[in-house]
Design an enzyme around this catalytic site. Structure first.
Site, mmCIF file in Angstrom:
data_model
loop_
_atom_site.group_PDB
_atom_site.id
_atom_site.type_symbol
_atom_site.label_atom_id
_atom_site.label_comp_id
_atom_site.label_asym_id
_atom_site.label_seq_id
_atom_site.Cartn_x
_atom_site.Cartn_y
_atom_site.Cartn_z
ATOM 1 N N PRO A 1 0.861 -1.197 0.000
ATOM 2 C CA PRO A 1 0.000 0.000 0.000
ATOM 3 C C PRO A 1 0.895 1.243 0.000
ATOM 4 O O PRO A 1 1.540 1.546 0.999
ATOM 5 C CB PRO A 1 -0.803 -0.129 1.302
ATOM 6 C CG PRO A 1 -0.076 -1.106 2.138
ATOM 7 C CD PRO A 1 0.852 -1.902 1.285
ATOM 8 N N ILE B 1 5.269 2.062 7.664
ATOM 9 C CA ILE B 1 5.539 3.489 7.925
ATOM 10 C C ILE B 1 4.221 4.241 8.023
ATOM 11 O O ILE B 1 3.344 4.054 7.164
ATOM 12 C CB ILE B 1 6.345 4.102 6.748
ATOM 13 C CG1 ILE B 1 7.546 3.240 6.390
ATOM 14 C CG2 ILE B 1 6.692 5.552 7.013
ATOM 15 C CD1 ILE B 1 8.737 3.378 7.274
ATOM 16 N N ASP C 1 5.951 2.253 2.331
ATOM 17 C CA ASP C 1 5.042 1.121 2.557
ATOM 18 C C ASP C 1 4.206 1.441 3.795
ATOM 19 O O ASP C 1 4.726 1.437 4.921
ATOM 20 C CB ASP C 1 5.897 -0.141 2.768
ATOM 21 C CG ASP C 1 5.054 -1.394 2.973
ATOM 22 O OD1 ASP C 1 3.860 -1.266 3.296
ATOM 23 O OD2 ASP C 1 5.621 -2.501 2.813
ATOM 24 N N HIS C 2 2.933 1.715 3.576
ATOM 25 C CA HIS C 2 2.095 2.183 4.679
ATOM 26 C C HIS C 2 1.779 1.075 5.691
ATOM 27 O O HIS C 2 1.195 1.328 6.739
ATOM 28 C CB HIS C 2 0.792 2.788 4.119
ATOM 29 C CG HIS C 2 0.206 3.862 4.998
ATOM 30 N ND1 HIS C 2 0.532 4.012 6.332
ATOM 31 C CD2 HIS C 2 -0.683 4.849 4.734
ATOM 32 C CE1 HIS C 2 -0.133 5.019 6.845
ATOM 33 N NE2 HIS C 2 -0.876 5.555 5.896
ATOM 34 N N ARG C 3 2.206 -0.136 5.394
ATOM 35 C CA ARG C 3 2.042 -1.198 6.407
ATOM 36 C C ARG C 3 3.057 -1.014 7.527
ATOM 37 O O ARG C 3 2.834 -1.434 8.656
ATOM 38 C CB ARG C 3 2.253 -2.586 5.768
ATOM 39 C CG ARG C 3 1.198 -2.955 4.721
ATOM 40 C CD ARG C 3 1.573 -4.249 4.030
ATOM 41 N NE ARG C 3 2.922 -4.190 3.461
ATOM 42 C CZ ARG C 3 3.581 -5.231 2.979
ATOM 43 N NH1 ARG C 3 3.030 -6.420 3.011
ATOM 44 N NH2 ARG C 3 4.782 -5.093 2.474
#
Ligand code: CAO
Length: 545
Positions: A341, A521, A517-519
């Site tokens: 994501p 960060i 990577d929004h998982r």
């Protein structure tokens, strides 16, 4: 067994016609009335039916040949009793020899026949449209044995084409329309001698004409004609092939195979679509589907594959092979794009002083044999920013239950080469000064362009820098290089007016884009990372602290 020669029937006025489709192979079984070949004048096409049931032996003409009435065109082998019983196609032979085009002549054959109790005029059912629309194709000939539901004619409005099916089984006695005529709901199409058991009661016929409601006397499976206009348009988009040049046999085949004829390029005379074109189209689609299924990069994660398009129908094309690197990059990019994501954050760094300092080092660089470019400063500043924000030096654990924190600072650098994109890694950047980093950049970029990088030189990165600064652009959104969790995209620096508290001053601004990577960060982490980086680049004295 007797060999029966099939000849060109009366052409209703046309002197010569062209042979445009030879669909059978020697040994094929044929039933009486099966299409043997297709002839075409400048006004119409005509399927030549087999006069008897038997075995097709050979054609006596080639595709593209010009033939006239009485010319032998094919041979079939028929059982003696069948030969005795089955005459040559009577309907066509009985056609009047006046000066009319094929379709009109064929339509006239039974014109003089008085209507009998078993005769029925088939009419256009409710087409959901008050306007009259063009007849673009006559799909039957006089003498044809037609089953209920078979297409008689094809109509075309400006939005859709509609197959008009027969409401009864029987023999076509007369076709009362010609290509180019306009028809509307309830208009006459063809006179039929209906098959025994299907005859309408004498009084029923006019009712059918006056009231073509599907259920009354018309059990016709006419999904297109009966549908609302919207559904008609949908049919066109998928299967009907409104603007295609193809004969009835090809249209039938395409309907059976579910092929949208608008997608098929015709190789016949004047671009006419042949049966082979439809088969080749199906073959190509199946091959593309197989390779899409075999390639892990395509259509993964249940995502529907991008449909194959035959671009040659729009102009000249060539196929260009992908290099190994390009194939690998394509697969990796798609994998990373689908799995991660992404969020991208933007900022500009004021590098006015940094650039002045860098230019001041050029002479010393020449002496050392090293070129210092903005990329060296970026990598040095990134190393310090990663140390201050170690969350960007993490990777997501394969089980999704943990992350891996790296305690080394290795930075990958995207290099554009003729063979494709490669990412060599500058190791232990935090322990190197700008000269050493510049030497590494020169060395690794040269090896990348010469194709001499070793696998070790391309592995072990914590974070990637992708600089398009020497090429141009205001900004772009880079794709995270998994299993890393962050990548910095750098565009071309430009002088911009910046408010300094009292006035606008011309400053050299460097556009930065941080994808993460929004998982792993969060936005706050990214904001802190970017702010730190911008501070270092704007005043590199902070690098020394
Ligand atoms: N703004 C303005 N000018 C810039 C700049 C920037 N952000 N970055 C570099 N430049 C200038 C340099 O100063 C240099 O000019 P001078 O010789 O006058 O100093 C010139 O552009 C050429 O630089 P370079 O490209 O030779 O060297 P580099 O160190 O800047 O870059 C490398 C090295 C390997 C990063 C680069 O050559 C490269 O391949 N970039 C492409 C990366 C890429 O394809 N990214 C996309 C990946 S995703 O598809």
């Amino acid at each position: 067994m007797t060999i029966q020669t099939v000849v060109v029937p009366d052409l209703g006025g046309a002197e010569t016609v062209e042979v445009i489709e030879l669909g059978l192979a020697p040994g094929d079984s044929v039933e009486v009335e099966d299409s043997l070949l297709v002839l075409e004048s400048d006004k119409a096409t005509m399927d030549i039916p087999s006069p008897a049931t038997g075995v097709f032996t050979k054609y006596l003409v080639e595709e593209g040949a010009t033939v006239s009435v009485g010319d032998p065109i094919a041979e079939i082998e028929v059982a003696d009793e069948a030969a005795a019983e089955e005459p040559q196609p009577a309907a066509v032979e009985e056609a009047p020899a006046d000066e009319q085009p094929i379709e009109a002549a064929v339509a006239e054959v039974a014109a003089s026949s008085p209507a009998s109790a078993s005769e029925l005029m088939i009419q256009v059912p409710d087409i959901g449209n008050d306007d009259k629309v063009d007849v673009i194709e006559i799909c039957v000939a006089v003498g044809d044995e037609v089953s209920e539901g078979d297409t008689l004619v094809i109509l075309e409005s400006d939005k859709a084409t509609m197959d008009i099916p027969s409401t009864h089984s029987g023999k076509v006695l007369k076709i009362v329309v010609a290509e180019g005529d306009k028809l509307g709901t309830g208009d006459d199409v063809a006179l039929f001698e209906v098959t025994a058991g299907q005859e309408p009661a004498p009084e029923a016929a006019p009712e059918v004409a006056a009231e073509p409601a599907p259920q009354a006397a018309a059990p016709a499976p006419a999904p297109v004609a009966e549908a609302a206009p919207a559904a008609v348009a949908e049919e066109t988009a998928t299967t009907a092939g409104a603007d295609v040049y193809a004969g009835p046999a090809v249209r039938l085949l395409s309907r059976e195979l579910g092929v949208d004829l608008t997608q098929v390029s015709g190789t016949g005379p004047k671009g006419r679509i042949q049966k082979d074109d439809v088969s080749n189209f199906v073959k190509k689609v199946m091959q593309n589907k197989e390779s899409a299924a075999a390639a892990p990069a395509a259509g993964g994660a249940g995502i529907p594959p991008i449909p194959a398009v035959d671009f040659s129908q729009f102009g000249e094309i060539e196929e260009v092979k992908l290099s190994k690197i390009q194939k690998l990059t394509a697969a990796n990019m798609q994998r990373n794009w689908l799995n991660i994501p992404h969020v991208t954050q933007f900022d500009d760094a004021d590098i006015t002083e940094q650039e002045a300092f860098r230019k001041g080092l050029k002479a010393e660089g020449e002496k050392r044999g090293v070129r210092i470019t903005p990329v060296a400063f970026l990598i040095k500043a990134l190393a310090a920013t990663l140390q201050a924000n170690p969350i960007f030096a993490r990777s997501m654990g394969a089980d999704g239950q943990h992350v891996v924190q790296k305690h080394y600072i290795n930075i990958g650098m995207a290099v554009d080469t003729p063979r494709g994109l490669v990412v060599p890694v500058i190791k232990d950047v935090d322990q190197k000064g700008i000269w050493e980093i510049s030497a590494d950049i020169m060395d690794l970029a040269a090896k990348a362009r010469d194709g001499k990088l070793t696998p070790a030189e391309m592995s072990g990165g914590c974070f990637t820098l992708s600089s398009l600064g020497a090429i141009g652009g205001n900004g772009f959104t880079p794709i995270v290089n998994a299993p890393e969790v962050g990548i910095l995209g750098v565009s071309k620096s430009q002088i911009k007016p910046v408010w300094n508290g009292t006035e606008f001053a011309p400053r050299l601004m460097l556009p930065l884009a941080l994808s993460y990577d929004h998982r792993v960060i969060n936005g706050g982490d990214a904001g802190r990372f970017m702010t730190h980086l911008v501070k270092l680049l704007s005043d590199i004295r902070h690098l020394a602290l």
